[in-house]
Write an enzyme that holds these catalytic residues in place. Sequence first.
Site, PDB file in Angstrom:
ATOM      1  N   ARG A  90       0.802  -1.043   0.083  1.00  0.00           N
ATOM      2  CA  ARG A  90       0.066   0.032  -0.065  1.00  0.00           C
ATOM      3  C   ARG A  90       0.861   1.223   0.042  1.00  0.00           C
ATOM      4  O   ARG A  90       0.521   2.310  -0.499  1.00  0.00           O
ATOM      5  CB  ARG A  90      -1.004   0.056   1.135  1.00  0.00           C
ATOM      6  CG  ARG A  90      -1.752   1.277   1.383  1.00  0.00           C
ATOM      7  CD  ARG A  90      -2.701   1.095   2.709  1.00  0.00           C
ATOM      8  NE  ARG A  90      -3.577   0.128   2.075  1.00  0.00           N
ATOM      9  CZ  ARG A  90      -4.133  -0.755   2.941  1.00  0.00           C
ATOM     10  NH1 ARG A  90      -4.109  -0.615   4.434  1.00  0.00           N
ATOM     11  NH2 ARG A  90      -5.085  -1.617   2.548  1.00  0.00           N
ATOM     12  N   TYR A  91       1.871   1.204   0.915  1.00  0.00           N
ATOM     13  CA  TYR A  91       2.886   2.236   0.817  1.00  0.00           C
ATOM     14  C   TYR A  91       3.838   2.221  -0.282  1.00  0.00           C
ATOM     15  O   TYR A  91       4.306   1.008  -0.577  1.00  0.00           O
ATOM     16  CB  TYR A  91       3.261   2.556   2.185  1.00  0.00           C
ATOM     17  CG  TYR A  91       2.245   2.472   3.293  1.00  0.00           C
ATOM     18  CD1 TYR A  91       1.683   3.959   3.462  1.00  0.00           C
ATOM     19  CD2 TYR A  91       1.986   1.532   4.146  1.00  0.00           C
ATOM     20  CE1 TYR A  91       0.643   4.056   4.387  1.00  0.00           C
ATOM     21  CE2 TYR A  91       0.893   1.846   5.140  1.00  0.00           C
ATOM     22  CZ  TYR A  91       0.484   3.019   5.289  1.00  0.00           C
ATOM     23  OH  TYR A  91      -0.744   3.285   6.245  1.00  0.00           O
ATOM     24  N   ARG A  94       7.204  -0.164   1.745  1.00  0.00           N
ATOM     25  CA  ARG A  94       7.048  -1.337   2.554  1.00  0.00           C
ATOM     26  C   ARG A  94       6.084  -2.059   2.169  1.00  0.00           C
ATOM     27  O   ARG A  94       4.970  -1.553   1.734  1.00  0.00           O
ATOM     28  CB  ARG A  94       7.161  -0.608   3.974  1.00  0.00           C
ATOM     29  CG  ARG A  94       6.184   0.358   4.164  1.00  0.00           C
ATOM     30  CD  ARG A  94       6.507   1.019   5.371  1.00  0.00           C
ATOM     31  NE  ARG A  94       5.518   2.220   6.014  1.00  0.00           N
ATOM     32  CZ  ARG A  94       5.277   3.354   5.348  1.00  0.00           C
ATOM     33  NH1 ARG A  94       5.620   3.682   4.345  1.00  0.00           N
ATOM     34  NH2 ARG A  94       4.081   3.908   5.875  1.00  0.00           N
ATOM     35  N   CYS A 103      -3.051 -18.114  14.856  1.00  0.00           N
ATOM     36  CA  CYS A 103      -2.773 -17.000  16.262  1.00  0.00           C
ATOM     37  C   CYS A 103      -2.710 -17.932  17.402  1.00  0.00           C
ATOM     38  O   CYS A 103      -3.401 -18.732  17.509  1.00  0.00           O
ATOM     39  CB  CYS A 103      -3.841 -15.914  16.314  1.00  0.00           C
ATOM     40  SG  CYS A 103      -3.948 -14.778  14.894  1.00  0.00           S
ATOM     41  N   CYS A 107      -8.176 -13.093  19.063  1.00  0.00           N
ATOM     42  CA  CYS A 107      -8.774 -11.752  19.577  1.00  0.00           C
ATOM     43  C   CYS A 107      -9.906 -11.509  19.114  1.00  0.00           C
ATOM     44  O   CYS A 107     -10.297 -11.544  17.996  1.00  0.00           O
ATOM     45  CB  CYS A 107      -7.760 -10.696  19.492  1.00  0.00           C
ATOM     46  SG  CYS A 107      -5.973 -10.968  19.897  1.00  0.00           S
ATOM     47  N   CYS A 110     -10.449  -8.880  16.355  1.00  0.00           N
ATOM     48  CA  CYS A 110      -9.221  -8.729  15.343  1.00  0.00           C
ATOM     49  C   CYS A 110      -9.806  -8.008  14.016  1.00  0.00           C
ATOM     50  O   CYS A 110     -10.893  -8.395  13.394  1.00  0.00           O
ATOM     51  CB  CYS A 110      -8.758 -10.326  15.085  1.00  0.00           C
ATOM     52  SG  CYS A 110      -7.573 -10.341  13.852  1.00  0.00           S
ATOM     53  N   ARG A 112      -8.286  -8.780  10.995  1.00  0.00           N
ATOM     54  CA  ARG A 112      -8.322  -9.812  10.269  1.00  0.00           C
ATOM     55  C   ARG A 112      -9.297 -11.008  10.564  1.00  0.00           C
ATOM     56  O   ARG A 112      -9.117 -11.936  10.313  1.00  0.00           O
ATOM     57  CB  ARG A 112      -6.954 -10.196  10.067  1.00  0.00           C
ATOM     58  CG  ARG A 112      -5.950  -9.184   9.446  1.00  0.00           C
ATOM     59  CD  ARG A 112      -4.820  -9.462   8.865  1.00  0.00           C
ATOM     60  NE  ARG A 112      -3.951  -8.137   8.185  1.00  0.00           N
ATOM     61  CZ  ARG A 112      -2.918  -7.907   9.054  1.00  0.00           C
ATOM     62  NH1 ARG A 112      -2.403  -8.886   9.961  1.00  0.00           N
ATOM     63  NH2 ARG A 112      -2.250  -6.716   8.974  1.00  0.00           N
ATOM     64  N   ASP A 270     -11.203  -0.526  13.799  1.00  0.00           N
ATOM     65  CA  ASP A 270     -11.524  -0.639  12.528  1.00  0.00           C
ATOM     66  C   ASP A 270     -13.139  -1.128  12.470  1.00  0.00           C
ATOM     67  O   ASP A 270     -13.777  -1.320  13.303  1.00  0.00           O
ATOM     68  CB  ASP A 270     -10.850  -1.658  11.792  1.00  0.00           C
ATOM     69  CG  ASP A 270      -9.210  -1.368  11.470  1.00  0.00           C
ATOM     70  OD1 ASP A 270      -9.332  -0.161  11.315  1.00  0.00           O
ATOM     71  OD2 ASP A 270      -8.456  -2.224  11.465  1.00  0.00           O
ATOM     72  N   ASP A 307      -6.932   3.643  10.377  1.00  0.00           N
ATOM     73  CA  ASP A 307      -6.618   2.962   9.431  1.00  0.00           C
ATOM     74  C   ASP A 307      -7.773   3.201   8.589  1.00  0.00           C
ATOM     75  O   ASP A 307      -8.954   2.550   8.815  1.00  0.00           O
ATOM     76  CB  ASP A 307      -6.330   1.633   9.732  1.00  0.00           C
ATOM     77  CG  ASP A 307      -5.307   1.114   8.700  1.00  0.00           C
ATOM     78  OD1 ASP A 307      -4.970   1.595   7.810  1.00  0.00           O
ATOM     79  OD2 ASP A 307      -4.757   0.021   9.121  1.00  0.00           O
ATOM     80  N   LYS A 314      -2.991   4.363   7.079  1.00  0.00           N
ATOM     81  CA  LYS A 314      -3.016   5.008   8.721  1.00  0.00           C
ATOM     82  C   LYS A 314      -2.900   6.317   8.478  1.00  0.00           C
ATOM     83  O   LYS A 314      -1.957   6.943   8.165  1.00  0.00           O
ATOM     84  CB  LYS A 314      -2.182   4.408   9.564  1.00  0.00           C
ATOM     85  CG  LYS A 314      -1.922   2.785   9.764  1.00  0.00           C
ATOM     86  CD  LYS A 314      -0.888   2.342  10.463  1.00  0.00           C
ATOM     87  CE  LYS A 314      -0.798   0.832  10.334  1.00  0.00           C
ATOM     88  NZ  LYS A 314      -0.510   0.178   9.059  1.00  0.00           N
TER      89      LYS A 314
HETATM   90  C1  LIG Z   1       0.395  -0.674   8.839  1.00  0.00           C
HETATM   91  C2  LIG Z   1       0.805  -0.929   7.653  1.00  0.00           C
HETATM   92  C3  LIG Z   1       2.232  -0.863   7.556  1.00  0.00           C
HETATM   93  C4  LIG Z   1       3.285  -0.270   8.223  1.00  0.00           C
HETATM   94  O1  LIG Z   1       2.845   0.870   8.379  1.00  0.00           O
HETATM   95  P1  LIG Z   1       3.755   1.902   9.363  1.00  0.00           P
HETATM   96  O2  LIG Z   1       3.195   3.189   9.606  1.00  0.00           O
HETATM   97  O3  LIG Z   1       5.114   2.035   8.822  1.00  0.00           O
HETATM   98  O4  LIG Z   1       4.109   1.227  10.493  1.00  0.00           O
HETATM   99  C5  LIG Z   1       2.346  -1.244   5.966  1.00  0.00           C
HETATM  100  N1  LIG Z   1       1.451  -1.668   5.074  1.00  0.00           N
HETATM  101  C6  LIG Z   1      -0.014  -1.827   5.493  1.00  0.00           C
HETATM  102  C7  LIG Z   1      -0.511  -2.574   4.394  1.00  0.00           C
HETATM  103  C8  LIG Z   1      -0.036  -1.309   6.877  1.00  0.00           C
HETATM  104  O5  LIG Z   1      -1.476  -1.889   7.270  1.00  0.00           O
HETATM  105  S1  SF4 Z   2      -5.185  -9.196  16.674  1.00  0.00           S
HETATM  106 FE1  SF4 Z   2      -6.008 -10.618  15.071  1.00  0.00          FE
HETATM  107  S2  SF4 Z   2      -3.995 -11.316  14.230  1.00  0.00           S
HETATM  108 FE2  SF4 Z   2      -3.533 -10.252  15.937  1.00  0.00          FE
HETATM  109  S3  SF4 Z   2      -3.135 -12.090  17.546  1.00  0.00           S
HETATM  110 FE3  SF4 Z   2      -5.061 -11.421  17.727  1.00  0.00          FE
HETATM  111  S4  SF4 Z   2      -6.659 -12.369  16.347  1.00  0.00           S
HETATM  112 FE4  SF4 Z   2      -4.350 -12.851  15.703  1.00  0.00          FE
END
Ligand SMILES: *Cc1c(COP(=O)(O)O)cnc(C)c1O
Ligand code: SF4
Length: 361
Positions: A90-91, A94, A103, A107, A110, A112, A270, A307, A314
């Site tokens: 996305r960025y 990175r 996991c 959680c 979560c 995801r 989220d 986010d 973010k």
């Molecule tokens: C959070 C995230 C990152 C890392 O973001 P930083 O602000 O550099 O910590 C990179 N890619 C995705 C898709 C993210 O959600």
């Molecule tokens: S927040 Fe989601 S991805 Fe992270 S440990 Fe908990 S269940 Fe797993």
Amino acid sequence: MDQWMLDLRNSVTKGETLAQDYDVDVNEINDVRKVYPMRIPQYYYSLIKEKGDPIWEQSVPSIEELQDENAEEDPLHEDEDSPVPRLTHRYPDRVLFLITDRCPMYCRFCTRKRMVGRASDVTEKTIAMGIEYIRNHTEVRDVLLSGGDPLMVSDEKLEHIIASLRAIPHVEIIRIGTKFPCVLPSRITDKLCNMLKKYHPIFLNTHFNHPREITPQAKEACERLANAGIPVGCQTVLMKGINDDPEVIKELMHKLVMMRVRPYYLYQTDLTKGTNHFRARVEVGLQIIEALRGHTTGFAVPQFVIDAPGGGGKIPLLPEYVVRFNSKEVVLRNFEGKEYRYPQVDQKLVKYPRKIKAINF
Ligand SMILES: *Cc1c(COP(=O)(O)O)cnc(C)c1O
Ligand code: SF4
């Protein structure tokens, strides 16, 4: 088998087990966990003092998870922004690279939730494709290993992935996002730390949400990582009724820095389907930052972010400290609400090779 793997096997995964200790509706819990799995390591389970406390709320399934019908499964569009499966780019510089969908704890909040602990589609093949993608994209200087929880894989397999990434010349830093220090600290062994420190610079972000999660065991795990030269950060999720209170967050931040963990992000919850009952108001997050900034150690203040739904990344939010801004002066408000003026240097005295955007308000 390593001790942590045995500890993990010994987790609470069924309503029936909970019912031995607490007055719960077994059917309801089992209905939820069939959609969104349940796993609570004994260590974390033992931190529950009573039904409905912050530890309970984060780990025990609630029927509200199934009543969240109109929400999106992937509001951050992580899957859409994936050039190869389970890697999000996305960025500019990175990537987020998911190397497992398991996991130590599932959680309840979560982000995801759509994938963790469900039908697995992270495979040797998607991992190999991810590494290949990173190798072919020289702009990627920062790789964030996540999941699921990347420490769910064995030390050997993790080393194989990290060594492959380290062998790519343009990969400058490798980051690990893990819940283990909070939910199953026995995972953080000397063996793991000795392996990781061969591949520096390695950074690690862990995830604590409540001061009651900071125990002697958690402290030992975080210190072991820090002693291996790994900078440890913390991402915290703001949650209604759990930690949406300046005093609770302040205590948590103080306890984090006491174990050499640097607060990193405070996330607004989220919109993920099955988690909307945890959402707090955005004003509360701002109030918390306001209560911290200036009132406590600068590095104990996390960055409050949303986010962005739709995959915008973010976005930081700050209580407004700029009262007025123009070419002559900046009027600021300090942490006590007092105003201060900062006169600008005369424009004729500074020449920048690039254009400076005018700000006026
Ligand atoms: C959070 C995230 C990152 C890392 O973001 P930083 O602000 O550099 O910590 C990179 N890619 C995705 C898709 C993210 O959600
Ligand atoms: S927040 Fe989601 S991805 Fe992270 S440990 Fe908990 S269940 Fe797993």
